[in-house]
Each structure stands twice: as C-alpha cells, then as structure tokens.
Design a protein around this motif. Structure first.
Motif, PDB file in Angstrom:
ATOM      1  N   LYS A  85      22.545  -6.975 -19.133  1.00 35.14           N
ATOM      2  CA  LYS A  85      22.810  -8.026 -18.320  1.00 35.14           C
ATOM      3  C   LYS A  85      24.106  -8.027 -19.361  1.00 35.14           C
ATOM      4  CE  LYS A  85      20.843 -12.072 -16.887  1.00 35.14           C
ATOM      5  NZ  LYS A  85      19.569 -12.609 -16.810  1.00 35.14           N
ATOM      6  N   THR A  88      26.447  -6.054 -18.857  1.00 35.07           N
ATOM      7  CA  THR A  88      27.464  -6.038 -17.601  1.00 35.07           C
ATOM      8  C   THR A  88      28.520  -7.311 -17.184  1.00 35.07           C
ATOM      9  OG1 THR A  88      25.297  -5.630 -16.559  1.00 35.07           O
ATOM     10  CG2 THR A  88      27.066  -6.517 -14.948  1.00 35.07           C
ATOM     11  N   THR A 120      26.920   4.229  -6.412  1.00 29.52           N
ATOM     12  CA  THR A 120      26.454   2.604  -6.793  1.00 29.52           C
ATOM     13  C   THR A 120      24.597   2.362  -6.535  1.00 29.52           C
ATOM     14  OG1 THR A 120      28.557   2.546  -5.961  1.00 29.52           O
ATOM     15  CG2 THR A 120      27.291   0.431  -5.309  1.00 29.52           C
ATOM     16  N   LEU A 124      21.847   0.160  -8.744  1.00 32.32           N
ATOM     17  CA  LEU A 124      21.387  -0.915  -8.259  1.00 32.32           C
ATOM     18  C   LEU A 124      20.003  -0.558  -7.988  1.00 32.32           C
ATOM     19  CD1 LEU A 124      24.450  -2.090  -5.497  1.00 32.32           C
ATOM     20  CD2 LEU A 124      23.290  -3.023  -7.820  1.00 32.32           C
ATOM     21  N   ASP A 127      16.935  -3.350  -9.653  1.00 31.79           N
ATOM     22  CA  ASP A 127      17.419  -4.621  -8.656  1.00 31.79           C
ATOM     23  C   ASP A 127      16.512  -4.641  -7.757  1.00 31.79           C
ATOM     24  OD1 ASP A 127      19.649  -5.215 -11.084  1.00 31.79           O
ATOM     25  OD2 ASP A 127      21.188  -5.664  -9.786  1.00 31.79           O
ATOM     26  N   PHE A 158      29.742  -1.430  -6.674  1.00 32.49           N
ATOM     27  CA  PHE A 158      28.717  -2.173  -7.339  1.00 32.49           C
ATOM     28  C   PHE A 158      28.930  -3.567  -7.074  1.00 32.49           C
ATOM     29  CE2 PHE A 158      27.352  -4.091 -11.424  1.00 32.49           C
ATOM     30  CZ  PHE A 158      25.646  -3.124 -11.027  1.00 32.49           C
ATOM     31  N   ASN A 159      29.900  -4.404  -8.077  1.00 33.42           N
ATOM     32  CA  ASN A 159      30.212  -6.213  -7.598  1.00 33.42           C
ATOM     33  C   ASN A 159      29.877  -5.706  -6.334  1.00 33.42           C
ATOM     34  OD1 ASN A 159      31.118  -6.189 -10.713  1.00 33.42           O
ATOM     35  ND2 ASN A 159      33.015  -4.899  -9.549  1.00 33.42           N
ATOM     36  N   GLN A 162      26.350  -5.463  -5.438  1.00 36.90           N
ATOM     37  CA  GLN A 162      25.361  -6.811  -6.824  1.00 36.90           C
ATOM     38  C   GLN A 162      25.446  -7.923  -5.743  1.00 36.90           C
ATOM     39  OE1 GLN A 162      26.464  -7.100 -10.256  1.00 36.90           O
ATOM     40  NE2 GLN A 162      24.694  -6.542 -11.771  1.00 36.90           N
ATOM     41  N   ASN A 163      26.320  -8.129  -5.607  1.00 38.59           N
ATOM     42  CA  ASN A 163      26.506  -9.798  -5.507  1.00 38.59           C
ATOM     43  C   ASN A 163      25.576  -9.525  -3.716  1.00 38.59           C
ATOM     44  OD1 ASN A 163      28.076 -12.656  -5.293  1.00 38.59           O
ATOM     45  ND2 ASN A 163      28.242 -12.258  -3.057  1.00 38.59           N
ATOM     46  N   THR A 166      22.128  -9.904  -4.795  1.00 35.32           N
ATOM     47  CA  THR A 166      21.411 -11.098  -5.187  1.00 35.32           C
ATOM     48  C   THR A 166      21.762 -12.533  -4.463  1.00 35.32           C
ATOM     49  OG1 THR A 166      23.111 -10.200  -8.063  1.00 35.32           O
ATOM     50  CG2 THR A 166      22.751 -12.578  -7.555  1.00 35.32           C
TER      51      THR A 166
END
Length: 259
Positions: A85, A88, A120, A124, A127, A158-159, A162-163, A166
């Motif tokens: 974490k 990142t 990517t 992930l 996650d 990725f961003n 991941q968003n 999440t």
C-alpha cells in the motif's frame, strides 16, 4: 524643482534572442535538476520499501521453515500488505510530481490495448481475488491500438481499474470497452459502485481529493489516481471524462489518439 524633473523614462525593450536563449538554457538546467531529484528520491524510497516487501513475503510464506506462533505469520502478512500500500502511494506521489513539474519523459508510439490490459489485470489479480469483482471486456475481438507511452498507458489503466474495483460491491462487475471516434480511441470503464454527485467530479480530479466523507469512506488512498490519469492523458494528446450520479456507478472515458 520637483523630483519628477530628475526622473528618466526608460523605454521598454522586448527580450532579444540572447535573453530568450539564456532563459531556455536556465529552464533546461532546472528541468534536468528536477529529473535528477526525482530519480534520487525514487531510488531512496523504493529500495527500502522493496526490501520490506520482499523479506515480509519470505516470512509470510515461511520459506525457510515455520515461524512458531501463528501470530508471527499474521504480522508478516500485515507488514507485506502495508508495504504494498505504501509503495503504491509513493509511486503515485512521484508520478504526480513528475507530471506537474514537467519532468516526465514520454515515448509515444503504437501500443496494443490488449497487451496493456493483460498486464494491468495481472497487477490487479490480488485485488480481484479478494473482492470477487470480475472484469468484463465487452468486445471479444481484438481491441484497437493507441498512440501512447507504454508505461503511462499501463499506469492510467491500473488507476482507473483499481478505482473501479475498489468502489464496486463484492462480487460486482467492471466493464471495459474501446471504440474509435474521430481519430481517437475511447476506452470506457464502468463500475456498479455508489457513484458520486456530478458536482463533486471536478474536485475528484484535483490531487489528494477523495470520494465520500473521510470518516466514512471504505477505501484508503492518497486521492491521486484520477489526477494522474488526467495529467498523463493530456500529455499524450488525449483526455479524461468522468460521468457519474449518486447510486448509479461511475464511468471513466479515457480518450487517446488512434494508432
């Protein structure tokens, strides 16, 4: 006699070629200093973090034998998760510093979205496994290629993914599609999360801003993912559009030049 009688009016002279050249040289030196500083900071922060992550992973999997009490393994797993974490966040802070300081080196060229998405999704994988969220790539045919920096493209995907993962509910689905439009490729990523009020979208595109109340949000982070995507896409001749409404999920449309 008044003071005004002694004042001399100096006519304005626009800077000449020598002044322009000197200013350009100073900017180039300053930019190189920023790049050197970011390289140094990147090395000094990432090196010990990678050591923490690597050794805690060895302890968590008990590579060289049992640790004894099960609590030791649990602590090692906590250290490992915290290290990932923190790494990142460090990566995001360095990335936004590079972009805002115009110190990012871009190498634009044709990039296959298929390969970038595959890389990517591999990043992930943890996650996705922990949340049970699945990624649905709508079109079975090969995705188009874009003109982009390879590393920057993967950072943006990725961003955004991941968003989306999440904020999706457990077992939810995130959809990904790509289609051509007027010389551009629109990469659309949709989640089924709580969404945000449209009035909050400009705020979320500013660094260190986050969705929901800081006391009640379910996700931790520095609030840099979307600003990084917006800055990177702009540097590559594209853009980012966020569409959302409360209770209706969030859609990110990343536009990049077609290859």
């Amino acid at each position: 006699m008044t003071r005004a009688a002694f004042q001399t009016v100096v006519p304005f002279e626009p800077p000449g070629p020598l002044q322009d050249q000197a200013a350009a040289e100073r900017r180039a030196i300053f930019d190189e200093q920023k790049k050197s500083f970011l390289r140094m900071v990147s090395h000094e922060l990432r090196t010990p973090l990678n050591a923490v992550i690597g050794f805690s992973e060895i302890l968590a999997c008990e590579l060289y034998g049992p640790l004894g009490s099960p609590q030791y393994r649990e602590y090692a797993e906590h250290i490992l998760a915290s290290g990932h974490k923190l790494l990142t966040i460090v990566n995001q802070v360095l990335e936004i510093a590079r972009l805002e300081g115009h110190a990012a080196d871009m190498g634009l060229g044709p990039e296959a979205l298929d390969h970038a998405l595959e890389d990517t999704l591999e990043q992930l994988s943890v996650d996705l496994r922990e949340t049970g969220v699945s990624i649905d790539i709508g079109d079975d045919t090969a995705l188009p290629s874009v003109m982009a920096d390879g590393r920057g493209l993967r950072t943006m995907l990725f961003n955004l993914l991941q968003n989306a993962v999440t904020w999706s509910p457990a077992g939810g689905v995130v959809t990904v599609s790509a289609s051509p439009r007027a010389g551009m490729i629109d990469i659309v990523i949709r989640d089924s999360g709580p969404g945000v009020d449209p009035a909050d979208i400009p705020r979320l595109l500013k660094p260190f801003e986050q969705g929901q109340c800081p006391l009640t949000r379910k996700a931790n982070g520095a609030g840099l993912g979307l600003p990084i995507v917006e800055a990177l896409s702009g540097a590559m001749g594209g853009g980012l559009e966020i569409i959302s409404a409360s209770g209706e999920g969030l859609t990110a449309r990343l536009s990049l030049p077609a290859a």
